[in-house]
Design a protein around this motif. Structure first.
Motif, PDB file in Angstrom:
ATOM      1  N   GLU A 242       0.826  -1.201   0.000  1.00  0.00           N
ATOM      2  CA  GLU A 242       0.000   0.000   0.000  1.00  0.00           C
ATOM      3  C   GLU A 242       0.864   1.256   0.000  1.00  0.00           C
ATOM      4  N   LEU A 243       1.995   1.210   0.685  1.00  0.00           N
ATOM      5  CA  LEU A 243       2.888   2.365   0.745  1.00  0.00           C
ATOM      6  C   LEU A 243       3.786   2.468  -0.483  1.00  0.00           C
ATOM      7  N   HIS A 244       4.301   1.318  -0.952  1.00  0.00           N
ATOM      8  CA  HIS A 244       5.252   1.305  -2.065  1.00  0.00           C
ATOM      9  C   HIS A 244       4.928   0.135  -2.990  1.00  0.00           C
ATOM     10  N   PRO A 245       3.882   0.226  -3.793  1.00  0.00           N
ATOM     11  CA  PRO A 245       3.465  -0.926  -4.611  1.00  0.00           C
ATOM     12  C   PRO A 245       4.555  -1.439  -5.538  1.00  0.00           C
ATOM     13  N   GLU A 246       5.381  -0.550  -6.066  1.00  0.00           N
ATOM     14  CA  GLU A 246       6.408  -0.969  -7.015  1.00  0.00           C
ATOM     15  C   GLU A 246       7.508  -1.787  -6.348  1.00  0.00           C
ATOM     16  N   ARG A 247       7.612  -1.710  -5.035  1.00  0.00           N
ATOM     17  CA  ARG A 247       8.642  -2.447  -4.314  1.00  0.00           C
ATOM     18  C   ARG A 247       8.166  -3.820  -3.843  1.00  0.00           C
ATOM     19  N   VAL A 248       6.874  -4.100  -4.031  1.00  0.00           N
ATOM     20  CA  VAL A 248       6.318  -5.341  -3.512  1.00  0.00           C
ATOM     21  C   VAL A 248       5.648  -6.182  -4.587  1.00  0.00           C
ATOM     22  N   ALA A 249       4.708  -5.599  -5.321  1.00  0.00           N
ATOM     23  CA  ALA A 249       3.872  -6.361  -6.249  1.00  0.00           C
ATOM     24  C   ALA A 249       4.661  -7.226  -7.228  1.00  0.00           C
ATOM     25  N   PRO A 250       5.753  -6.734  -7.843  1.00  0.00           N
ATOM     26  CA  PRO A 250       6.465  -7.566  -8.828  1.00  0.00           C
ATOM     27  C   PRO A 250       7.140  -8.798  -8.233  1.00  0.00           C
ATOM     28  N   TYR A 251       7.258  -8.870  -6.924  1.00  0.00           N
ATOM     29  CA  TYR A 251       8.050  -9.927  -6.301  1.00  0.00           C
ATOM     30  C   TYR A 251       7.189 -10.965  -5.585  1.00  0.00           C
ATOM     31  N   LEU A 252       5.868 -10.833  -5.730  1.00  0.00           N
ATOM     32  CA  LEU A 252       4.968 -11.815  -5.145  1.00  0.00           C
ATOM     33  C   LEU A 252       4.783 -12.994  -6.090  1.00  0.00           C
ATOM     34  N   SER A 253       4.553 -14.162  -5.529  1.00  0.00           N
ATOM     35  CA  SER A 253       4.196 -15.323  -6.343  1.00  0.00           C
ATOM     36  C   SER A 253       2.753 -15.185  -6.812  1.00  0.00           C
ATOM     37  N   ASP A 254       2.321 -16.060  -7.709  1.00  0.00           N
ATOM     38  CA  ASP A 254       0.921 -16.023  -8.142  1.00  0.00           C
ATOM     39  C   ASP A 254      -0.010 -16.211  -6.950  1.00  0.00           C
ATOM     40  N   PHE A 255       0.314 -17.175  -6.093  1.00  0.00           N
ATOM     41  CA  PHE A 255      -0.475 -17.380  -4.879  1.00  0.00           C
ATOM     42  C   PHE A 255      -0.399 -16.152  -3.986  1.00  0.00           C
TER      43      PHE A 255
END
Length: 375
Positions: A242-255
């Motif tokens: 929520e604070l830094h989407p670009e730092r988190v979203a690309p590194y999540l698995s599909d699950f």
């Protein structure tokens, strides 16, 4: 709540000068009481003579004016001279969706046992939900600024009501709430307390003493711990996203993408069940490096000054805690005392107790602490 019960609560509120109303936060300064509502007895503590939900103004994770909610429980009998001393309950992890707000849910057996004793001992109990839980906006999990402001502003707000409360207060926190209590104490020191002046002590059990390090360990493939840890991890990732989407979203698995999204609405037990036994490592593509800036982002989210604490601190933990393993709690207590020589830091260990069990086991020590600090 039945119409009759609501009328009875309304009459009790009117007797102390409060109304069943809620005003827009934009018209009120930070730390203002914006309204009260009766709490259904099914969601209150049995030892409370009067239980009310409060609305008040605070700030969100970006420092913008925001609305928050909470609950105030008054003990039976007449207040002592100077008013009831106030105990603030900083709750542990329940979730980050509005429906998870403690003021909107029945009390657990554990919390009822604990706070019925507190109320029976003559203390009023104030229980902030934390901004974003039960009020507009997303709760920023373990966010030092949000938790600290939610507590201090709640204290300031209830003091504007014609309720006989003492100027002295203490905060009790368990797990995430222990972090919130420490955050509030640090913010109190930086702000001088202001309208929340009178902080006399902090009781913190199950404190996560080094979030950047312990959370990185929690994601590793060989990590162990309770089933709750996958939900804790998702709530942390949701706050960082929520604070830094670009730092988190690309590194999540599909699950992980689906699970972290569901974490924004699902409360703890439901979210744990939805994981189907998977561990935190399943949430990210690289468990050894959850995100490229993971540790620094967690430090930014959870960090507080701990060299300026204004009041005595009582730390406690269970030796069998596998939710927040207390591997660094002893050394942290020593560090706190060294950094804050003007206060007294105590540490209590509860042999054989797990994360939740240590909280109940700490009750006798908590009551002794309150008796000496909230005279």
């Amino acid at each position: 709540m039945s119409a009759l019960s609501r009328r009875r609560v309304a009459a009790a509120l009117a007797a102390i000068g409060l109304c069943l109303c809620l005003t827009a936060p934009s018209a009120a300064a930070q730390g203002s009481l914006t309204g009260v509502e009766p709490i259904d007895p099914a969601r209150a503590f049995a030892a409370s003579a009067l239980s009310i939900e409060i609305g008040y103004t605070t700030t969100d994770q970006r420092g913008a004016p925001a609305q928050a909610s909470g609950a105030l429980y008054l003990p039976r009998g007449l207040p002592p001279a100077g008013g009831w001393p106030l105990v603030v309950w900083a709750h542990g992890t329940v979730g980050i969706g509005d429906s998870c707000a403690p003021s909107r849910r029945p009390q657990s057996d554990r919390n009822s046992t604990y706070f019925n004793r507190i109320l029976d001992s003559g203390y009023a109990v104030l229980a902030p939900d934390y901004q974003g839980l039960g009020a507009p906006g997303q709760f920023s999990y373990y966010n030092t600024a949000v938790e600290g402001a939610s507590i201090l502003d709640a204290v300031a707000a209830v003091r504007t009501a014609p309720v006989p409360l003492s100027s002295a207060w203490a905060v009790i926190g368990q797990s995430e709430g222990a972090h919130a209590a420490m955050s509030a104490a640090s913010l109190y020191a930086e702000s001088g307390g202001r309208a929340a002046a009178g902080l006399r002590g902090v009781i913190a059990t199950g404190l996560r003493t080094d979030p950047p390090r312990s959370l990185r360990e929690m994601f590793r493939r060989d990590s162990t711990g309770s089933a709750n840890q996958v939900a804790y991890a998702a709530y942390f990732l949701a706050a960082l996203r929520e604070l830094h989407p670009e730092r988190v979203a690309p590194y999540l698995s599909d699950f992980g993408r689906d699970y972290v999204e569901s974490a924004t609405t699902r409360c703890l037990s439901e979210l744990v069940s939805a994981a189907g036994g998977l561990r935190p490592e399943a949430l990210v593509a690289d468990p050894d490096n959850p995100t490229p800036t993971f540790e620094s982002d967690i430090a930014e989210l959870t960090g507080y000054r701990d060299d300026n604490l204004p009041t005595d601190i009582s730390l406690g933990y269970g030796t069998a805690d596998i939710d927040v393993p207390p591997t660094t709690t002893d050394s942290y207590a020593t560090t706190l005392q060294d950094l804050n020589p003007r206060i007294h830091v105590t540490l209590d260990r509860y042999p054989g107790q797990d994360h939740s069990g240590a909280f109940i086991a700490s009750l006798p020590n908590a009551l002794a602490f309150l008796r000496t600090h909230l005279r």
